[in-house]
Design an enzyme around this catalytic site. Sequence first.
Site, PDB file in Angstrom:
ATOM      1  N   PHE A 209     -44.080   4.427  13.538  1.00 52.67           N
ATOM      2  CA  PHE A 209     -43.866   5.106  12.266  1.00 52.67           C
ATOM      3  C   PHE A 209     -45.002   6.087  12.007  1.00 52.67           C
ATOM      4  CE2 PHE A 209     -41.803   0.981  11.798  1.00 52.67           C
ATOM      5  CZ  PHE A 209     -40.559   1.349  11.321  1.00 52.67           C
TER       6      PHE A 209
ATOM      7  N   ILE B  54     -45.409  -3.094  16.248  1.00 55.03           N
ATOM      8  CA  ILE B  54     -45.273  -1.976  15.311  1.00 55.03           C
ATOM      9  C   ILE B  54     -46.458  -1.045  15.552  1.00 55.03           C
ATOM     10  CG2 ILE B  54     -45.143  -1.303  12.883  1.00 55.03           C
ATOM     11  CD1 ILE B  54     -42.914  -3.274  13.614  1.00 55.03           C
ATOM     12  N   GLU B  55     -46.188   0.242  15.625  1.00 54.20           N
ATOM     13  CA  GLU B  55     -47.247   1.249  15.716  1.00 54.20           C
ATOM     14  C   GLU B  55     -47.176   2.114  14.475  1.00 54.20           C
ATOM     15  OE1 GLU B  55     -48.526   5.297  18.193  1.00 54.20           O
ATOM     16  OE2 GLU B  55     -46.805   4.126  18.880  1.00 54.20           O
ATOM     17  N   ILE B  56     -48.338   2.397  13.914  1.00 60.38           N
ATOM     18  CA  ILE B  56     -48.457   3.373  12.838  1.00 60.38           C
ATOM     19  C   ILE B  56     -49.361   4.469  13.377  1.00 60.38           C
ATOM     20  CG2 ILE B  56     -49.092   3.789  10.437  1.00 60.38           C
ATOM     21  CD1 ILE B  56     -46.956   1.622  10.679  1.00 60.38           C
TER      22      ILE B  56
END
Length: 182
Positions: free
Chosen positions: A95, A139-141
Amino acid sequence: MVNTTAAMVSGGGKGGVLPLASLNHISIVCRSVEESLDFYMNVLGFTPIRRPGSFDFDGAWLFNYGIGIHLLQSEHPESLPAKKEINPKDNHISFQCESMVAVERRLKELGIPYIQRCVEEDGIYVDQIFFHDPDGFMIEICNCDKLPVVPLADQTFAMAACKRAASVKQQQLPMPDCQWRK
């Protein structure tokens, strides 16, 4: 809107590529739909949406940022593998964010373990934070929008670049100074 340009230009195989329009959703098999629902709503900001009542299994649908997330209750939750190591090379969804500082602060407040990475390409720095959802899905930010999307000349070259990258042993380089940690 369907991306017909890719289908016409490609010519890859018989009839070209599939006439796709966009990514609709990802599905995640969960140990506990309730726990995952809480995470995706209260950590990542997704909103529950109506799910067809004709399904004969437990789950939940969520939507935000132009993408859906479908949570599916595992029939055998005890058999799902537990992931403890945060590995940026694992399967993940990424994201974009407006403030890496705010993301890091919030993850610390919530007690969610994470790791940081910084990638440099031609003087452009991309900051990344990786962490797991309750089921170990990565999850990657990031602020990846800083990198331009540059198409490769052709698919043959693209495959050669992928193979070359896989065969080159990575050197241990000092991590560049990420702009958001200053």
